[in-house]
Design an enzyme around this catalytic site. Structure first.
Site, mmCIF file in Angstrom:
data_model
loop_
_atom_site.group_PDB
_atom_site.id
_atom_site.type_symbol
_atom_site.label_atom_id
_atom_site.label_comp_id
_atom_site.label_asym_id
_atom_site.label_seq_id
_atom_site.Cartn_x
_atom_site.Cartn_y
_atom_site.Cartn_z
ATOM 1 N N GLU A 186 56.305 71.617 24.585
ATOM 2 C CA GLU A 186 56.521 72.422 25.794
ATOM 3 C C GLU A 186 55.587 72.081 26.951
ATOM 4 O OE1 GLU A 186 56.394 76.573 24.694
ATOM 5 O OE2 GLU A 186 58.215 76.417 23.497
ATOM 6 N N GLU A 210 62.041 74.919 17.533
ATOM 7 C CA GLU A 210 61.540 76.303 17.439
ATOM 8 C C GLU A 210 62.640 77.243 17.893
ATOM 9 O OE1 GLU A 210 57.897 77.360 19.582
ATOM 10 O OE2 GLU A 210 56.992 75.452 19.024
HETATM 11 C C1 BGP Z 1 56.338 78.856 21.974
HETATM 12 C C2 BGP Z 1 55.144 78.039 21.540
HETATM 13 C C3 BGP Z 1 54.509 78.479 20.271
HETATM 14 C C4 BGP Z 1 54.575 79.972 19.980
HETATM 15 C C5 BGP Z 1 55.879 80.608 20.433
HETATM 16 C C6 BGP Z 1 55.900 82.113 20.396
HETATM 17 O O1 BGP Z 1 56.487 78.770 23.345
HETATM 18 O O2 BGP Z 1 55.460 76.671 21.370
HETATM 19 O O3 BGP Z 1 53.211 77.955 20.242
HETATM 20 O O4 BGP Z 1 53.434 80.635 20.323
HETATM 21 O O5 BGP Z 1 56.258 80.200 21.724
HETATM 22 O O6 BGP Z 1 55.430 82.687 21.555
HETATM 23 P P1 BGP Z 1 54.308 83.804 21.544
HETATM 24 O O7 BGP Z 1 53.353 83.339 20.509
HETATM 25 O O8 BGP Z 1 53.698 83.816 22.893
HETATM 26 O O9 BGP Z 1 54.965 85.079 21.201
#
Ligand code: BGP
Length: 463
Positions: free
Chosen positions: A166, A367
């Site tokens: 990202e 993801e």
């Molecule tokens: C994505 C990232 C992850 C993870 C996920 C969940 O954008 O790649 O690292 O953290 O989001 O988001 P959050 O942890 O802010 O709820």
């Protein structure tokens, strides 16, 4: 079976080094380690990355547990701040080499394909303080050097690499929306950093192709694609969504897959006096070092409308918000814990966009997932979390993904965020995402209902 997936489909989940390992034996600090050290109150319940989910110590048990719920693949990242002793020479830390070797070997011994990412928001703080981090092309060179070390050390066994996770989130977090240290608001720097991250990814790919170990390996990038849906089909709303798509998605997707930036974007930056500094040689390098496969993170779509309030440049200078505003669609479904829209249909749109506009490149969902606050209240008498909402969320997304695959999109896998509840950037352990729960106080890990469900999906290669 109603939804059967292609042969050898990847079933698994993703985490990252900084969110799972803990800082044990780590000599350097990332921007997040540093931020936590100077301002712990910025993190939910003042929980930082020091212990995280203890993966550094418990990776053997953790990987076994993942295998037991049907994973055939698993992504994590190497921490630059762990592996490298001296950023300029890329000399390595012996303990880190030992750790990553053992972890990768253990993953393979459990029959899981290791997917290794090189950068997950964890810039070494020293490189920010000395050079301005991703603002600097010297840091781009250092990243290429570090990547080469990774390919040479681990590429005999790791056959799937990704350069960045990202990259647009680094740009937003550090330079626009203030959720990654150093929390600046600086649109001009944001534009330069976007370019430099593209360059860094291409330079890392160049090093990959030069490494002895790359012959039977593949390299990609992980992008969070957030289709920018316009409020309406009016000319103004369509123009807003066109710009938002270019800035949030295509600024990384086009160079990664096609080798060049989307038409019209540089023209806007030039007109607005925020154009990045580049050379023809660099553009050539980007063109010649495109990816083999794409990882797509999808959580939520982006809904936009034409600007309704004239953008005031005297406040914070130029920002991409000059060209669009966020649109909160009436009646949208929302995950209340995160206030993110739930829109599984986007999975299909993404699949078709890749098929039609990005050479139908091989890709996988790197993801997807649902963060939930207070999951403990759904525990049964054996301590298992009954997360039916997660099963429903994943099912719906898989249904739309399946439809895209049926229509010819070249998708080869699905990874949830995340295997075991892990630490997150500011939310720490507030929202839980895993198939496996973590008791922070005891570090006891327990498979959730969704984990058992996923095992069946993986074994049946569908549902
Ligand atoms: C994505 C990232 C992850 C993870 C996920 C969940 O954008 O790649 O690292 O953290 O989001 O988001 P959050 O942890 O802010 O709820």
């Amino acid at each position: 079976m109603k939804h059967e997936f292609p042969q050898d489909f990847w079933w698994g989940a993703a985490t990252s080094g900084p969110q799972s390992e803990g800082r044990f034996n780590k000599k350097h600090r990332s921007v997040f380690d540093y931020w936590y050290d100077i301002e712990p109150e910025a993190f939910f319940d003042r929980v930082g990355p020091n212990v995280a989910s203890n993966f550094y110590n418990s990776f053997r048990e953790d990987l076994k547990m993942m295998k037991s719920i049907g994973f055939n693949s698993f992504r994590t990242s190497i921490q630059w701040t762990r592996l490298i002793k001296d950023f300029e020479t890329a000399e390595v830390e012996a303990d880190a080499v030992r750790f990553y070797n053992e972890m990768i070997d253990e993953c393979i011994a459990n029959g899981m394909i290791p997917v290794i990412n090189l950068h997950h928001f964890d810039l070494p703080i020293e490189l920010y303080e000395k050079y301005g981090g991703w603002e600097s092309k010297h840091v781009v060179e250092l990243f290429a050097k570090y990547s080469r070390v990774c390919f040479d050390l681990f590429g005999d066994r790791v056959k799937h690499w990704t350069t960045f996770n990202e990259p647009i989130v680094i740009v937003q977090g550090e330079y626009i929306n203030q959720f990654h240290y150093p929390n600046l608001i600086d649109g001009k720097k944001a534009v330069q950093v976007s370019y430099n991250l593209n360059l860094a990814s291409a330079k890392s790919i160049e090093q990959f192709r030069l490494s002895e170990n790359s012959k039977d390996g593949k390299i990609g990038i992980v992008l969070n694609l957030t289709p920018a849906y316009p409020r309406s089909n009016s000319k103004e709303d369509l123009a807003a969504s066109d710009f938002a798509n270019k800035f949030h998605n295509r600024m990384f997707l086009d160079p990664a897959v096609l080798g060049y930036f989307p038409e019209g974007l540089a023209e806007i930056f030039i007109k607005d006096g925020v154009m990045w500094q580049y050379t023809e040689e660099e553009l050539e390098l980007i063109k010649n070092n495109t990816i083999d496969f794409l990882g797509v993170n999808f959580y939520q779509p982006l809904r936009v409308k034409a600007v309704e309030h004239e953008f005031d440049e005297s406040k914070n200078g130029w920002l991409p918000d000059k060209y669009y505003e966020y649109y909160e669609m009436p009646g949208r479904r929302v995950n209340p814990h995160k206030n993110w829209e739930i829109y599984p249909e986007a999975m299909y749109d993404i699949a078709i966009n890749i098929r039609d506009n990005y050479k139908n490149i091989p890709w996988y969902v790197s993801e997807n997932g649902m963060g939930v606050y207070g999951e403990e209240k759904f525990k049964d008498e054996n301590g298992m979390i009954l997360d039916d909402y997660r099963i429903e969320f994943v099912t719906e997304h898989l249904e739309f993904l399946h439809k895209g695959i049926q229509e010819g999109s070249n998708c080869f896998g699905y990874h949830l965020w995340t295997p075991i509840d892990c630490w997150s950037w500011m939310n720490a352990y507030r929202n839980r995402y895993g198939f496996i729960s973590l008791d922070l106080a005891t570090q006891i890990k327990t498979i959730k209902k969704s984990g058992y469900w996923f095992k069946a999906v993986s074994e049946n290669n569908g549902f």
